[in-house]
Write a protein that holds these residues in place. Structure first.
Motif, short mmCIF file in Angstrom:
data_model
loop_
_atom_site.label_atom_id
_atom_site.label_comp_id
_atom_site.label_asym_id
_atom_site.label_seq_id
_atom_site.Cartn_x
_atom_site.Cartn_y
_atom_site.Cartn_z
N ALA A 186 -36.87 -52.47 1.82
CA ALA A 186 -37.67 -51.85 2.88
C ALA A 186 -38.70 -52.79 3.51
O ALA A 186 -38.83 -52.84 4.74
CB ALA A 186 -38.35 -50.59 2.36
N PRO A 187 -39.46 -53.58 2.71
CA PRO A 187 -40.44 -54.47 3.36
C PRO A 187 -39.81 -55.46 4.32
O PRO A 187 -40.43 -55.84 5.32
CB PRO A 187 -41.09 -55.18 2.17
N ASN B 260 -37.25 -54.96 6.20
CA ASN B 260 -36.69 -54.29 7.37
C ASN B 260 -37.70 -54.12 8.49
O ASN B 260 -37.33 -53.70 9.59
CB ASN B 260 -36.14 -52.91 6.98
N ALA B 261 -38.96 -54.44 8.23
CA ALA B 261 -39.99 -54.29 9.25
C ALA B 261 -39.76 -55.26 10.41
O ALA B 261 -39.29 -56.39 10.20
CB ALA B 261 -41.37 -54.53 8.64
N PRO B 262 -40.06 -54.87 11.63
CA PRO B 262 -39.86 -55.76 12.79
C PRO B 262 -40.74 -56.99 12.78
O PRO B 262 -40.49 -57.93 13.53
CB PRO B 262 -40.19 -54.86 13.98
N THR B 263 -41.75 -57.01 11.93
CA THR B 263 -42.64 -58.17 11.83
C THR B 263 -42.12 -59.22 10.86
O THR B 263 -42.67 -60.33 10.80
CB THR B 263 -44.02 -57.72 11.36
N GLU B 264 -41.07 -58.89 10.09
CA GLU B 264 -40.62 -59.77 9.01
C GLU B 264 -39.56 -60.78 9.49
O GLU B 264 -39.00 -60.66 10.58
CB GLU B 264 -40.06 -58.94 7.85
N GLU C 292 -47.32 -52.67 2.39
CA GLU C 292 -46.23 -53.01 3.29
C GLU C 292 -45.21 -53.92 2.61
O GLU C 292 -44.10 -54.06 3.11
CB GLU C 292 -46.77 -53.70 4.54
N TRP C 293 -45.61 -54.54 1.48
CA TRP C 293 -44.71 -55.49 0.82
C TRP C 293 -44.34 -54.96 -0.55
O TRP C 293 -45.11 -54.95 -1.46
CB TRP C 293 -45.38 -56.86 0.72
N THR D 43 -30.72 -57.35 4.43
CA THR D 43 -32.02 -57.43 3.76
C THR D 43 -31.92 -57.12 2.27
O THR D 43 -32.78 -57.54 1.49
CB THR D 43 -33.03 -56.47 4.41
#
Length: 458
Positions: free
Chosen positions: A119-120, A122-126, A457-458, A178
């Protein structure tokens, strides 16, 4: 004598300063509580707007029964691992430690439900969000990295290009998605417990390494092994340092083996500035290994040669590291982000987060480690044999975190940034006499409490 087994076989008994230790634990608790209280007040006043739960980049929540598997894993490790650390042969112990560290990290993360490990990422910031730009032509992507930086995801903008290239290479090997990326990060991050134990064994002897291993496995920083890319950085740095430790031990038989270890260690350490700009102060740890080990000139020369390989390759491929630093700084200032956080608050609060990652057992041990370091600096005998090797590692890692904190570039989000540093500070827990189950339980309880109350978030 097996590879890198030190001749320093001191008893490793605790350098007793119980009163100072308990004062340190009290300060540890007050620092953490104070950081959250002040963070709450700053947020209410509109002065800490980047985080919902300063000093963590996280949200408050409450988990209960979801943590039962993690509690069961912790109970098993607390009960059985001190015995394993004492009785298992060295190499099997390293493998068991690696597996236990991975299991502990996964058990904690699994409390967040199915898909929690990936999940962490999959964030658009990663990083994975930017892989499409790499796939077409990785060399062109590397050559134009600094010019195109503002268009990339947040974490790509904040780091050199190597993390993206690692994930691209992993995908090219057939491990796309991911889920596989998380598996790589967790496996490499978890392996750091073995690498750090090897380093301790080289500098302070096998008894100290065996005493440290249970604490390395149950360290609260496991919360961010699954899954933050910084766990991968931890693993790479730890193995690079371990290879340096293997290379500098004069008891090691075979000059060729030492030189190969130096070359491999240098190669891994040379990747650090290209994985994260924030890893530069971490070079204090392998430097401490060199100072304690006093290697021969040939080993140092080979080490430096190995360290030059990756910078030379990136430069020839078209990425100039200073330009990357400048571009990242520009995007940092333009976007605001962490630059809007309070420097004064986070200068202190970031160390409260470091305390959460390392736990109360380390806080108790630090006064004795500091006392041993002072005695060694004055060329006085150190009561515990472990301290001559452990104290420099702990001090070097602390020095690295201090350098980053004072620089002001780590205002918040250090729960992941500190991971490569915090693991080396945890080795201070080699102070505790086995089985030390009370302190191990306290470490596990710290991690479970944070996971129960904090949604990261992580």
């Amino acid at each position: 004598m097996t590879a890198c087994e030190s001749t320093r076989r001191g008893s490793g008994r605790s350098a007793g300063r119980p009163r100072a230790g308990w004062i340190a634990v009290a300060c540890w608790a007050l620092l953490i509580a104070g950081a959250f209280i002040v963070g709450y007040l700053l947020r209410r006043a509109g002065l800490a707007t980047e985080d919902d739960l300063p000093p963590l980049h996280a949200q408050a929540r409450l988990l209960t029964w979801q943590l039962l598997p993690a509690v069961a894993v912790a109970a098993l490790v607390v009960a059985a691992f001190p015995v394993a650390a004492r009785r298992l042969a060295w190499r099997p112990l390293l493998l068991v430690s690696w597996a236990a560290a991975v299991g502990w990290a996964v058990a904690l993360a699994a409390a967040d439900g199915p898909g929690a490990l990936a999940a962490p990422l999959n964030a658009p910031t990663e990083y994975p969000a930017g892989l499409a730009a790499v796939r077409a032509d990785p060399l062109h992507w590397l050559r134009t990295f600094t010019e195109a930086l503002p268009a990339y995801p947040v974490h790509t903008r904040g780091h050199p290009p190597l993390p993206m290239l690692v994930l691209w290479g992993w995908e090219a090997l057939g491990f796309g998605g991911t889920g596989w990326a998380a598996a790589l990060i967790i496996a490499v991050g978890g392996s750091a417990v073995a690498a750090i134990a090897i380093t301790i064994r080289c500098l302070a002897g096998e008894p100290a390494a065996r005493r440290a291993l249970p604490f390395l496995v149950l360290a609260p920083l496991a919360l961010w092994i699954a899954t933050a890319m910084d766990a991968f950085f931890l693993g790479v740095a730890a193995w690079g340092t371990a290879l340096v430790a293997l290379a500098v031990r004069r008891e090691e038989r075979g000059g060729r083996g030492r030189l190969l270890a130096a070359a491999a260690g240098g190669l891994l350490l040379g990747t650090l500035p290209y994985l994260s700009y924030g890893l530069l102060p971490l070079f204090a740890v392998p430097l401490a290994v060199l100072l304690v080990g006093r290697p021969r000139r040939a080993a140092v020369a080979v080490l430096l040669g190995g360290m030059a390989v990756v910078p030379a390759a990136f430069t020839l491929a078209g990425f100039w590291w200073p330009d990357g630093v400048a571009a990242t700084l520009d995007t940092y200032l333009v976007s605001g982000g962490s630059a809007r956080r309070s420097y004064t608050y986070f200068l202190v609060a970031d160390f409260a987060v470091l305390g959460l990652l390392t736990g109360p057992a380390v806080a108790y041990a630090l006064p004795a480690v500091a006392a041993a370091a002072r005695r060694a600096a004055r060329r006085r005998p150190v009561p515990a044999a472990w301290a001559t090797g452990v104290a420099p590692l702990v001090g070097a890692a602390l020095l690295g975190t201090l350098a980053l904190a004072v620089s002001g570039v780590t205002r918040g989000e250090v729960e992941r940034i500190w991971v490569p540093y915090a693991a080396w500070i945890v080795v201070a827990a080699a102070l505790h006499r086995p089985p030390a189950r009370g302190w191990l339980a306290a470490q596990a309880l710290t991690a479970v409490a944070v996971q129960a109350l904090v949604l990261s978030e992580w």
